[in-house]
Motif scaffolding. Structure first.
Motif, short mmCIF file in Angstrom:
data_model
loop_
_atom_site.label_atom_id
_atom_site.label_comp_id
_atom_site.label_asym_id
_atom_site.label_seq_id
_atom_site.Cartn_x
_atom_site.Cartn_y
_atom_site.Cartn_z
N ALA A 288 60.56 -37.29 48.10
CA ALA A 288 61.74 -36.77 47.41
C ALA A 288 62.49 -37.86 46.67
N ARG A 289 62.38 -39.09 47.14
CA ARG A 289 63.04 -40.22 46.48
C ARG A 289 62.15 -40.82 45.39
N GLY A 290 60.93 -40.28 45.21
CA GLY A 290 59.99 -40.83 44.25
C GLY A 290 59.43 -42.17 44.67
N GLU A 291 59.38 -42.41 45.99
CA GLU A 291 58.94 -43.70 46.51
C GLU A 291 57.84 -43.54 47.56
N LEU A 292 56.98 -42.53 47.39
CA LEU A 292 55.98 -42.25 48.40
C LEU A 292 55.10 -43.47 48.69
N ALA A 293 54.84 -44.26 47.66
CA ALA A 293 54.01 -45.46 47.86
C ALA A 293 54.69 -46.47 48.76
N GLY A 294 56.02 -46.38 48.89
CA GLY A 294 56.75 -47.34 49.71
C GLY A 294 56.98 -46.88 51.13
N VAL A 295 56.33 -45.77 51.55
CA VAL A 295 56.55 -45.26 52.89
C VAL A 295 56.09 -46.25 53.96
N SER A 296 55.23 -47.18 53.59
CA SER A 296 54.76 -48.17 54.56
C SER A 296 55.89 -49.06 55.07
N ALA A 297 57.05 -49.03 54.39
CA ALA A 297 58.18 -49.85 54.82
C ALA A 297 58.67 -49.45 56.21
N VAL A 298 58.37 -48.21 56.62
CA VAL A 298 58.85 -47.77 57.93
C VAL A 298 58.15 -48.53 59.06
N ALA A 299 57.04 -49.20 58.75
CA ALA A 299 56.32 -49.95 59.78
C ALA A 299 56.93 -51.32 60.04
N ARG A 300 57.87 -51.75 59.21
CA ARG A 300 58.40 -53.11 59.36
C ARG A 300 59.15 -53.31 60.67
N ILE A 301 60.06 -52.39 60.97
CA ILE A 301 60.86 -52.55 62.18
C ILE A 301 59.99 -52.47 63.44
N PRO A 302 59.11 -51.46 63.59
CA PRO A 302 58.23 -51.47 64.77
C PRO A 302 57.38 -52.73 64.86
N ALA A 303 56.84 -53.18 63.72
CA ALA A 303 56.00 -54.38 63.74
C ALA A 303 56.79 -55.59 64.24
N ILE A 304 58.01 -55.74 63.74
CA ILE A 304 58.85 -56.86 64.18
C ILE A 304 59.13 -56.77 65.68
N GLU A 305 59.47 -55.58 66.15
CA GLU A 305 59.80 -55.43 67.57
C GLU A 305 58.60 -55.73 68.46
N TYR A 306 57.40 -55.26 68.07
CA TYR A 306 56.23 -55.48 68.92
C TYR A 306 55.80 -56.95 68.91
N VAL A 307 55.94 -57.60 67.78
CA VAL A 307 55.66 -59.04 67.73
C VAL A 307 56.63 -59.79 68.63
N LEU A 308 57.90 -59.40 68.59
CA LEU A 308 58.91 -60.06 69.41
C LEU A 308 58.71 -59.81 70.90
#
Length: 341
Positions: A288-308
């Motif tokens: 809806a925001r015209g940013e479907l290709a950027g949906v991978s950004a939602v993985a940043r926070i989980p990735a950071i938390e699991y690395v930590l």
């Protein structure tokens, strides 16, 4: 009467009190409109601090923070060493802890009105954000055996590390809550109000040590998920609907789908439904925001938390090894234990 108080009643009272305190922050914060603040200087800049701090504005924040922190740590130590047993209601030390936190909340309200500045004048904004992230990461580590880390499967973290974290987490969590609480002045902006409501809940939770309410599965999950609401609301308030709020919302909810929901006893079908619904919602919002290709950004926070989680486990393992090595070295220096007479 307090010893027999039902956990649900205790929690509802605490949430209501936190909401009332947030309303008081808003009411008194309206009196701060005349404070002149320096211009915003970017992402790493904390806006709500005086342009010309004095010795007294600094001391008022740091001394109050130190007193609050030491008092909370002492109460936790007293509970661990002198009480040590769980109750369905409240111990006397819980009532004292709630009273102490109430006093320091009132003190922070007065300190903001008189001196304004919090700890933010002297430390980075990332230290405040990092303290809360560390708290959330420690919870993931502590719950690894019960609910796993990835889709119900535990990460290979040694039992002694998890046991150490569970035994002493109160000291870390109280530092994260108290430090963040004193970092900010008690302003009436939307972001501050949402943040202080969350801090009041964490201070309340920290006061419930050795009670059944403290360990309620749905209650602790609510506190974990509250960061998703907080991060999303602050992002919307700061950047508007076109900002990066979906990354915060779906990032923290991603941790729920991958890890947190697997400790609730939900059926396999329910977990699949939640996971698929999460994926569809994230895709729909970004489309809806015209940013479907950027949906991978939602993985940043989980990735950071699991690395930590891995970094924290490694640091605790190293600390335990060093402590054990020092203890063995000290025993060797002391020589063999003499035989009993």
């Amino acid at each position: 009467m307090l010893k027999n108080a039902a956990p649900g009643r205790v929690l509802l009272t605490g949430v209501a009190a936190s909401a009332a305190l947030t309303g008081l922050v808003w009411l008194l914060g309206l009196r701060l409109d005349g404070i002149v603040l320096p211009p915003d200087q970017g992402v790493a800049w904390y806006y709500w601090k005086l342009p010309d701090p004095t010795v007294w504005t600094r001391l008022s924040a740091w001394l109050c923070y130190a007193a609050h922190q030491v008092a909370f740590w002492w109460l936790i130590h007293h509970a661990r060493t002198r009480v040590g047993r769980y109750t369905s209601g409240l111990h006397r030390v819980n009532v004292v802890a709630l009273a102490v936190n109430g006093v320091f909340v009132a003190l922070h309200l007065a300190q903001t009105q008189l001196f304004y500045d919090g700890l933010a004048q002297d430390v980075s904004i990332f230290s405040s954000q990092g303290s809360v992230i560390l708290l959330l990461v420690a919870v993931l580590l502590m719950e690894n055996r019960r609910r796993g880390l990835f889709l119900g499967r535990p990460a290979p973290i040694r039992r002694e590390i998890v046991d150490f974290a569970r035994r002493y987490h109160g000291y870390l969590f109280s530092w994260a809550a108290v430090y963040t609480f004193w970092y900010h002045p008690m302003e009436a902006t939307g972001g501050h109000l949402v943040g202080f409501f969350y801090m009041f809940l964490l201070l309340f939770q920290g006061s419930l040590f050795l009670t059944r309410a403290h360990t309620g599965r749905w209650w602790t999950l609510t506190l974990e998920l509250a960061v998703a609401a907080h991060g999303t609301l602050v992002a919307v308030m700061n950047s508007g609907p076109g900002g990066q709020w979906p990354m915060f919302l779906f990032g923290f909810l991603g941790v729920f789908v991958v890890t947190q929901m697997h400790g609730l006893g939900l059926s396999r079908a329910a977990r699949w439904a939640i996971g698929l619904g999460y994926g569809a919602a994230a895709a729909a919002v970004y489309a809806a925001r015209g940013e479907l290709a950027g949906v991978s950004a939602v993985a940043r926070i989980p990735a950071i938390e699991y690395v930590l989680v891995g970094v924290l486990a490694l640091l605790l393992w190293l600390g335990l090894r060093v402590t054990r090595g020092v203890g063995q070295w000290a025993d060797g220096r002391a020589g063999p234990t003499p035989p009993a007479p």
